[in-house]
Design a protein around this motif. Structure first.
Motif, short mmCIF file in Angstrom:
data_model
loop_
_atom_site.label_atom_id
_atom_site.label_comp_id
_atom_site.label_asym_id
_atom_site.label_seq_id
_atom_site.Cartn_x
_atom_site.Cartn_y
_atom_site.Cartn_z
N GLY A 56 -50.20 -5.94 -35.75
CA GLY A 56 -49.94 -7.32 -35.33
C GLY A 56 -50.15 -8.33 -36.43
N ASN A 57 -50.69 -7.91 -37.57
CA ASN A 57 -50.81 -8.82 -38.72
C ASN A 57 -49.43 -9.07 -39.32
N GLU A 58 -49.35 -10.10 -40.17
CA GLU A 58 -48.12 -10.34 -40.92
C GLU A 58 -48.41 -10.10 -42.40
N ILE A 59 -47.43 -9.49 -43.10
CA ILE A 59 -47.59 -9.31 -44.54
C ILE A 59 -46.41 -9.99 -45.23
N ILE A 60 -46.63 -10.51 -46.42
CA ILE A 60 -45.58 -11.24 -47.14
C ILE A 60 -45.05 -10.36 -48.27
N LEU A 61 -43.72 -10.26 -48.33
CA LEU A 61 -43.09 -9.44 -49.37
C LEU A 61 -41.82 -10.13 -49.88
N GLY A 62 -41.38 -9.71 -51.06
CA GLY A 62 -40.11 -10.19 -51.59
C GLY A 62 -38.95 -9.53 -50.85
N ALA A 63 -37.85 -10.28 -50.72
CA ALA A 63 -36.67 -9.76 -50.02
C ALA A 63 -36.11 -8.53 -50.73
N TYR A 64 -36.35 -8.42 -52.04
CA TYR A 64 -35.86 -7.27 -52.80
C TYR A 64 -36.94 -6.21 -53.03
N SER A 65 -38.06 -6.35 -52.36
CA SER A 65 -39.15 -5.39 -52.64
C SER A 65 -38.79 -4.00 -52.13
N HIS A 66 -39.28 -3.00 -52.83
CA HIS A 66 -39.02 -1.62 -52.43
C HIS A 66 -39.62 -1.33 -51.06
N ILE A 67 -40.81 -1.89 -50.81
CA ILE A 67 -41.46 -1.64 -49.52
C ILE A 67 -40.58 -2.11 -48.37
N PHE A 68 -39.95 -3.27 -48.56
CA PHE A 68 -39.08 -3.80 -47.50
C PHE A 68 -37.74 -3.08 -47.45
N LEU A 69 -37.14 -2.85 -48.63
CA LEU A 69 -35.77 -2.33 -48.65
C LEU A 69 -35.67 -0.82 -48.46
N VAL B 166 -47.06 -3.97 -38.53
CA VAL B 166 -47.15 -5.32 -39.10
C VAL B 166 -45.77 -5.97 -39.12
N VAL B 167 -45.78 -7.30 -39.09
CA VAL B 167 -44.55 -8.07 -39.24
C VAL B 167 -44.32 -8.23 -40.74
N MET B 168 -43.09 -7.94 -41.17
CA MET B 168 -42.79 -8.14 -42.59
C MET B 168 -42.13 -9.51 -42.78
N ARG B 169 -42.85 -10.41 -43.41
CA ARG B 169 -42.32 -11.77 -43.66
C ARG B 169 -41.71 -11.77 -45.06
N ILE B 170 -40.40 -11.98 -45.09
CA ILE B 170 -39.66 -11.84 -46.34
C ILE B 170 -39.41 -13.19 -46.97
N ARG C 184 -40.17 -12.17 -59.35
CA ARG C 184 -41.33 -12.98 -58.96
C ARG C 184 -41.11 -13.65 -57.61
N LEU C 185 -42.21 -13.97 -56.97
CA LEU C 185 -42.19 -14.80 -55.76
C LEU C 185 -42.65 -16.18 -56.18
N ASP C 186 -41.97 -17.18 -55.68
CA ASP C 186 -42.35 -18.56 -55.99
C ASP C 186 -43.67 -18.87 -55.28
N LEU C 187 -44.61 -19.47 -56.02
CA LEU C 187 -45.94 -19.70 -55.43
C LEU C 187 -45.88 -20.63 -54.23
N ASP C 188 -44.97 -21.62 -54.28
CA ASP C 188 -44.85 -22.53 -53.13
C ASP C 188 -44.31 -21.78 -51.90
N ASP C 189 -43.35 -20.88 -52.15
CA ASP C 189 -42.82 -20.07 -51.04
C ASP C 189 -43.93 -19.23 -50.41
N VAL C 190 -44.75 -18.64 -51.29
CA VAL C 190 -45.85 -17.80 -50.77
C VAL C 190 -46.77 -18.66 -49.91
N LEU D 224 -51.91 -9.90 -45.92
CA LEU D 224 -51.60 -9.16 -47.15
C LEU D 224 -50.35 -9.72 -47.83
N LEU D 225 -50.41 -9.76 -49.15
CA LEU D 225 -49.24 -10.09 -49.97
C LEU D 225 -48.93 -8.86 -50.81
N CYS D 226 -47.65 -8.48 -50.88
CA CYS D 226 -47.26 -7.34 -51.73
C CYS D 226 -46.35 -7.82 -52.85
#
Ligand code: TLP
Length: 349
Positions: free
Chosen positions: A75-88, A100-104, A112-118, A134-136
């Motif tokens: 039920g937690n949310e984790i933040i990942l890049g849209a092109y990350s291997h974990i997501f894709l 977990v919810v994958m927040r892309i 890189r992920l933009d710090l403001d986006d994170v 978690l952030l990946c």
């Protein structure tokens, strides 16, 4: 005709030294913690990455999923890049098995992920929201052409995540490529993350295996999740032995894979009908596009007939990866064969 296999650095075979080490490996039951070769590999990996402990797993996918399970709750949310291997490319395991919810959020072209986006993606306290824990991040970045994250960037993004109470997991499948490209020890690039996975079976040429590294307490809990995933291995020293050779002898040579990738990129760029899909080629991955007026299916079949293998990423985007079993001559030969195929397509177009 020699097949030139540029699909991935995962196609590398173990070296003769690895095979000898595997043959001679002292083994025990690793689920009891009694395999001396696995214990040695785990200690060596932890030392190289500057972390307290390490865990040997069967694959990068298993290391990443184990890390997600260890850092989060259902039920937690984790933040990942849209092109990350974990997501894709990891079968949605974090969602399916980790719950977990994958927040892309977007990756820039350098992975890189933009710090403001994170910061904006991190959930505040609200009864409606899942908790972000978690952030990946990924280094080198596979889909972004082997782009490297600097120690400086990694520190900034980790500081931000930690400020908000998140942990950071680094998918460092190719972290040694990043270290060689940046000419810094791998430990410098991971000092700020809470866990890091890296692969023995890619450019480092071991037949199987990945390591998850982190604090002792994290790795103890991760060991239990690895068992839950069916990853408790027994006399795994047989494969760990190759991993030790990989870590001790195969890191520095990655520089020649990078030089060959640069050579490949230069040659591909000169072919009318092909353009690079990345500005720079910092490591061993080259992404390139076929001109939109040329037929993708005939390009692929033409390459197959000419004994060149590359990865198709859909819509005319391709990936070529250099590795230990590809020489500079192979690169030149691959460029020549690709040029013949593209010229043939142009004539028919
Ligand atoms: N990547 C493979 C394929 O899955 C695409 C490849 O050929 O590059 N993280 C990253 C950044 C990866 O590139 C990979 C493998 C993994 C994790 C997963 O490792 P394995 O294949 O050992 O599960």
């Amino acid at each position: 005709m020699k097949v030139i296999d540029l699909r991935s650095d995962t196609v590398t075979h173990p070296t003769p030294e690895m095979r000898k080490a595997m043959y001679e490996a002292k083994v025990g039951d690793d689920v009891y913690g009694e395999d001396p070769t696995v214990n040695r590999l785990e200690a060596l990996a932890a030392e190289k990455l500057g972390k307290e402990a390490a865990l040997f797993t069967v694959s990068g996918t298993m290391s990443n999923l184990t890390a997600v399970l260890t850092h989060t709750h259902h039920g937690n949310e984790i933040i990942l890049g849209a092109y990350s291997h974990i997501f894709l490319n990891e079968v949605g395991g974090a969602a399916a098995l980790g719950g977990v919810v994958m927040r892309i959020i977007p990756n820039d072209e350098n992975g890189r992920l933009d710090l403001d986006d994170v910061e904006q993606a991190i959930r505040g306290r609200n009864i409606h929201y899942p908790e972000t824990t978690l952030l990946c991040i990924e280094n080198t970045h596979n889909r972004c052409g082997g782009a490297v994250l600097t120690a400086h960037y990694t520190r900034d993004v980790c500081d931000l995540a930690h400020k908000h109470g998140l942990k950071v997991h680094l998918d460092g499948a190719r972290i040694f490529n990043a270290a060689v490209a940046l000419k810094v020890p791998a430990s410098r690039l991971v000092v700020d993350v809470d866990s890091v996975s890296f692969c023995l079976s890619k450019g480092l040429s071991a037949p199987v295996g990945s390591m998850l590294c982190g604090a002792k307490e994290h790795i103890e809990r991760a060991r239990k999740f690895r068992k839950m995933l069916g990853g408790g291995m027994r006399q795994a020293g047989v494969i760990a032995a190759a991993g030790i050779v990989a870590l001790e002898t195969m890191v520095d040579r990655l520089a020649s894979d990078h030089a060959n990738a640069g050579r490949l990129a230069k040659g591909l760029q000169k072919i009318d009908g092909i353009s690079l899909a990345q500005k720079e080629v910092p490591t061993n991955i080259v992404m390139f596009d076929l001109a939109p007026d040329l037929p993708v299916d005939r390009f692929i079949s033409g390459l197959n007939n000419k004994g060149v293998r590359v990865g198709s990423r859909g819509g005319g985007l391709f990936r070529a990866v250099t590795h230990r079993m590809i020489s500079a001559e192979d690169v030149d030969e691959a460029i020549a064969r690709i040029e013949v195929v593209v010229r043939g397509l142009r004539r028919k177009a």
